[in-house]
Design an enzyme around this catalytic site. Structure first.
Site, PDB file in Angstrom:
ATOM      1  NE  ARG A   1       6.453   2.857   4.894  1.00 20.93           N
ATOM      2  CZ  ARG A   1       5.750   2.262   3.937  1.00 20.93           C
ATOM      3  NH1 ARG A   1       5.493   2.900   2.813  1.00 20.93           N
ATOM      4  NH2 ARG A   1       5.301   1.029   4.089  1.00 20.93           N
TER       5      ARG A   1
ATOM      6  CG  ASP B   1      -1.609   1.555   5.421  1.00 25.86           C
ATOM      7  OD1 ASP B   1      -1.300   2.719   5.110  1.00 25.86           O
ATOM      8  OD2 ASP B   1      -1.669   0.625   4.599  1.00 25.86           O
TER       9      ASP B   1
ATOM     10  CB  SER C   1       1.230   2.558  -6.438  1.00 24.57           C
ATOM     11  OG  SER C   1       2.111   2.517  -5.344  1.00 24.57           O
TER      12      SER C   1
ATOM     13  CG  HIS D   1      -0.932  -0.735  -2.836  1.00 23.11           C
ATOM     14  ND1 HIS D   1       0.068  -0.573  -1.925  1.00 23.11           N
ATOM     15  CD2 HIS D   1      -0.490  -0.114  -3.974  1.00 23.11           C
ATOM     16  CE1 HIS D   1       1.070   0.096  -2.468  1.00 23.11           C
ATOM     17  NE2 HIS D   1       0.751   0.399  -3.717  1.00 23.11           N
TER      18      HIS D   1
ATOM     19  CG  HIS E   1       5.378  -4.733   4.670  1.00 26.00           C
ATOM     20  ND1 HIS E   1       6.309  -4.957   3.692  1.00 26.00           N
ATOM     21  CD2 HIS E   1       4.783  -3.557   4.368  1.00 26.00           C
ATOM     22  CE1 HIS E   1       6.284  -3.943   2.840  1.00 26.00           C
ATOM     23  NE2 HIS E   1       5.366  -3.070   3.225  1.00 26.00           N
TER      24      HIS E   1
HETATM   25  N1  CMX Z   1      -3.811 -10.132  10.268  1.00 30.44           N
HETATM   26  C1  CMX Z   1      -4.149 -11.449  10.125  1.00 30.44           C
HETATM   27  N2  CMX Z   1      -3.509 -12.298   9.335  1.00 30.44           N
HETATM   28  C2  CMX Z   1      -2.448 -11.835   8.677  1.00 30.44           C
HETATM   29  C3  CMX Z   1      -1.999 -10.497   8.788  1.00 30.44           C
HETATM   30  C4  CMX Z   1      -2.740  -9.637   9.617  1.00 30.44           C
HETATM   31  N3  CMX Z   1      -2.451  -8.345   9.769  1.00 30.44           N
HETATM   32  N4  CMX Z   1      -0.911 -10.324   8.018  1.00 30.44           N
HETATM   33  C5  CMX Z   1      -0.678 -11.511   7.423  1.00 30.44           C
HETATM   34  N5  CMX Z   1      -1.610 -12.409   7.807  1.00 30.44           N
HETATM   35  C6  CMX Z   1      -1.778 -13.784   7.326  1.00 30.44           C
HETATM   36  C7  CMX Z   1      -2.040 -13.736   5.826  1.00 30.44           C
HETATM   37  O1  CMX Z   1      -3.411 -13.427   5.555  1.00 30.44           O
HETATM   38  C8  CMX Z   1      -1.629 -15.107   5.399  1.00 30.44           C
HETATM   39  O2  CMX Z   1      -2.664 -15.981   5.738  1.00 30.44           O
HETATM   40  P1  CMX Z   1      -3.042 -17.245   4.778  1.00 30.44           P
HETATM   41  O3  CMX Z   1      -1.814 -18.110   4.801  1.00 30.44           O
HETATM   42  O4  CMX Z   1      -4.234 -17.835   5.435  1.00 30.44           O
HETATM   43  O5  CMX Z   1      -3.322 -16.654   3.416  1.00 30.44           O
HETATM   44  C9  CMX Z   1      -0.452 -15.390   6.323  1.00 30.44           C
HETATM   45  O6  CMX Z   1      -0.579 -14.498   7.435  1.00 30.44           O
HETATM   46  C10 CMX Z   1       0.912 -15.155   5.662  1.00 30.44           C
HETATM   47  O7  CMX Z   1       0.934 -13.846   5.116  1.00 30.44           O
HETATM   48  P2  CMX Z   1       2.303 -13.025   4.961  1.00 30.44           P
HETATM   49  O8  CMX Z   1       3.155 -13.781   3.992  1.00 30.44           O
HETATM   50  O9  CMX Z   1       2.849 -12.717   6.302  1.00 30.44           O
HETATM   51  O10 CMX Z   1       1.795 -11.668   4.361  1.00 30.44           O
HETATM   52  P3  CMX Z   1       1.536 -11.327   2.828  1.00 30.44           P
HETATM   53  O11 CMX Z   1       2.829 -10.933   2.228  1.00 30.44           O
HETATM   54  O12 CMX Z   1       0.757 -12.415   2.152  1.00 30.44           O
HETATM   55  O13 CMX Z   1       0.561 -10.071   2.931  1.00 30.44           O
HETATM   56  C11 CMX Z   1      -0.220  -8.015   3.765  1.00 30.44           C
HETATM   57  C12 CMX Z   1       1.016  -8.829   3.358  1.00 30.44           C
HETATM   58  C13 CMX Z   1       0.215  -6.595   4.114  1.00 30.44           C
HETATM   59  C14 CMX Z   1      -1.242  -7.945   2.581  1.00 30.44           C
HETATM   60  C15 CMX Z   1      -0.865  -8.710   4.994  1.00 30.44           C
HETATM   61  O14 CMX Z   1       0.049  -8.679   6.065  1.00 30.44           O
HETATM   62  C16 CMX Z   1      -2.177  -8.072   5.391  1.00 30.44           C
HETATM   63  O15 CMX Z   1      -3.239  -8.428   4.849  1.00 30.44           O
HETATM   64  N6  CMX Z   1      -2.157  -7.102   6.383  1.00 30.44           N
HETATM   65  C17 CMX Z   1      -3.322  -6.388   6.758  1.00 30.44           C
HETATM   66  C18 CMX Z   1      -3.685  -5.349   5.693  1.00 30.44           C
HETATM   67  C19 CMX Z   1      -2.672  -4.227   5.665  1.00 30.44           C
HETATM   68  O16 CMX Z   1      -2.242  -3.733   6.691  1.00 30.44           O
HETATM   69  N7  CMX Z   1      -2.290  -3.772   4.450  1.00 30.44           N
HETATM   70  C20 CMX Z   1      -1.378  -2.640   4.322  1.00 30.44           C
HETATM   71  C21 CMX Z   1      -0.110  -2.959   3.573  1.00 30.44           C
HETATM   72  C22 CMX Z   1       0.833  -1.793   3.643  1.00 30.44           C
HETATM   73  C23 CMX Z   1       1.624  -1.594   2.388  1.00 30.44           C
HETATM   74  O17 CMX Z   1       1.211  -2.037   1.288  1.00 30.44           O
HETATM   75  O18 CMX Z   1       2.644  -0.899   2.484  1.00 30.44           O
END
Ligand code: CMX
Length: 439
Positions: A327, A373, A242, A272, A318
């Site tokens: 937060r 979240d 955003s 997001h 994250h």
């Molecule tokens: N549950 C299961 N698996 C997870 C996970 C979770 N909460 N968080 C990360 N992983 C996995 C990823 O899917 C990724 O798997 P692959 O290698 O199979 O693709 C692996 O761990 C590595 O990911 P990462 O480098 O630790 O995390 P990213 O930077 O790629 O993604 C985020 C960050 C937030 C999108 C991810 O942690 C996620 O999907 N979390 C759940 C959704 C969520 O809470 N989103 C809110 C974000 C808040 C914000 O934007 O401020």
């Protein structure tokens, strides 16, 4: 206006710093870019400039160098509450100093003067089908407000580059003033069929106005939560979708309404801003399945079932942070101080105990800790705002504070249009080949 005065006084020194960095040290290397980063969403490439906030992987967000606990303590409190006035936070983001009570009240008073929603926006929202997603309505309203942009008008009349920030500030004050009115109107219209225009009360602050216009049962409690929520969601440095979308669009000298509408469109994505609704849905699923708060063992198994089903556990992980999100901590403390026995709060607390262990055992997530979240929906739910699809709109009201502050400073410092360079897959393969041959 106080904000105009304070920014104006700082500008010569800031412009000099930026000019000297670019002119005299433009060749200094601050980062390198790998093939993995080019393919992987430009993750972590240090290539954006902002002084409004910084996400420290080990400590979380710092607003103008202040941590969340520091800022909650230092900012002037709202009348009759323990939480700071949102106007004080906006002053801090824009000016870089903690305001006095009077200065924070001046920002609040500016908002009160500008909060009236134009009739054409009101009519447009009423004309939309009721099943329209609230983020569509919210973004539409922001776009419609662009009709009155001072920046666009002045630009077309012929404005000097050094003056860009002044109508940018004017537009940003108007926009941020109207957002609680727009959001609460969408809420009452969509879920309750109410068509009257909410009225902003100049005797109340931003948070109290929002709680009153939302018509929740506990207005005092919800006003406190709204202050905390908008402050916590305001900014998270410049690389998140955003903030970056707003910055990118703004860099073409689109006005803040166009730029923020782009930011909101990014916020509407499930990775997001939409994540908070998914997180609450997951908690409610657990609650329903076990008829209340489960045992630790049951929750442990449920978490593994989620992962084994190929899903992520929402609210955890994250891209930048490597510790529990402050937060999350601030909202959890808010809940525990006010309604510690609420089932969903107890459940969210147990999830905080169990899920990091599960994610560590799985070994994929770089950060097994909760993000913002993991708790924000639970608090909204407690106060009766139970329409999940509305939660991203709340995030948008808060996020406007940070992205507008950045937009104003980008215009003030004459930031250029953003234009990174792309490569083809063949070019990446050639780069890899070259490295191999050199070994
Ligand atoms: N549950 C299961 N698996 C997870 C996970 C979770 N909460 N968080 C990360 N992983 C996995 C990823 O899917 C990724 O798997 P692959 O290698 O199979 O693709 C692996 O761990 C590595 O990911 P990462 O480098 O630790 O995390 P990213 O930077 O790629 O993604 C985020 C960050 C937030 C999108 C991810 O942690 C996620 O999907 N979390 C759940 C959704 C969520 O809470 N989103 C809110 C974000 C808040 C914000 O934007 O401020």
């Amino acid at each position: 206006m106080i904000l105009h005065e304070k920014i104006s006084a700082q500008l010569p020194a800031w412009r000099e710093r930026i000019k000297s960095l670019a002119k005299e040290h433009g060749e200094v290397v601050v980062d390198k870019v790998t093939v993995g980063q080019v393919i992987g969403g430009m993750r972590d490439i240090k290539s954006l400039l902002t002084d409004v906030s910084f996400v420290d992987p080990a400590h979380g967000i710092l607003f103008r160098g202040m941590s969340i606990p520091e800022l909650l303590k230092a900012l002037p409190k709202a009348r009759g509450g323990k939480m700071p006035m949102v106007g004080g936070l906006y002053y801090l983001l824009l000016v870089g100093e903690v305001p006095t009570r009077e200065q924070a009240l001046e920002v609040e008073a500016e908002w009160a003067k500008r909060a009236e929603l134009p009739d054409y926006v009101h009519k447009m929202l009423k004309a939309m089908p009721r099943d329209t997603h609230p983020m569509i309505l919210f973004t539409q309203a922001v776009m419609a407000l662009a009709r009155d942009s001072a920046f666009a008008k002045k630009y077309h009349e012929g404005m000097k580059k050094d003056d860009y920030w002044e109508p940018a500030l004017e537009d940003s004050m108007n926009l941020t003033a109207k957002l609680p009115v727009v959001a609460s109107f969408i809420y009452r219209l969509k879920y309750f069929g109410e068509k009257g225009k909410p009225k902003y009360n100049p005797r109340q602050d931003y948070g109290a106005n929002f709680a009153r216009m939302m018509k929740v049962p506990d207005k005092k409690g919800y006003a406190e939560l709204s202050r905390l929520y908008f402050i916590l969601h305001s900014d998270h440095e410049s690389g998140n979708v955003s903030a970056h979308a707003t910055h990118l669009v703004g860099s073409s000298l689109s006005d803040i309404y166009f730029a923020f509408a782009a930011g909101l469109s990014g916020l509407a994505g499930p990775l997001h801003g939409l994540a908070n609704q998914e997180c609450l849905a997951w908690l409610l699923d657990v609650h329903k399945k076990f008829g209340g708060v489960p045992t630790r063992e049951q929750l442990y198994q449920f978490s593994w079932d989620t992962l084994n089903g190929g899903q992520v556990i929402p609210g955890y992980g994250h891209a930048v942070l490597r510790v529990p999100d402050p937060r999350f901590t601030a909202q959890m403390e808010f809940a525990k101080a006010r309604f510690p026995d609420d089932d969903l709060v107890r459940l969210a607390d147990m999830v905080f105990d169990v899920v990091p262990t599960v994610l560590k055992e799985q070994g994929k997530a770089k950060n097994p800790a909760p993000n913002v979240d993991a708790i924000s929906g639970t608090l909204q739910y407690y106060y009766g705002v139970r329409e999940f699809d509305f939660y991203t709109v709340l995030f948008g009201v808060g996020r406007a504070l940070g992205v507008t502050a950045n937009y104003i400073w980008s215009r003030a410092l004459g930031m250029p249009i953003e234009r990174p360079k792309s490569l083809t897959t063949k070019m990446l393969e050639d780069a890899v080949e070259k490295v191999k041959q050199a070994q």
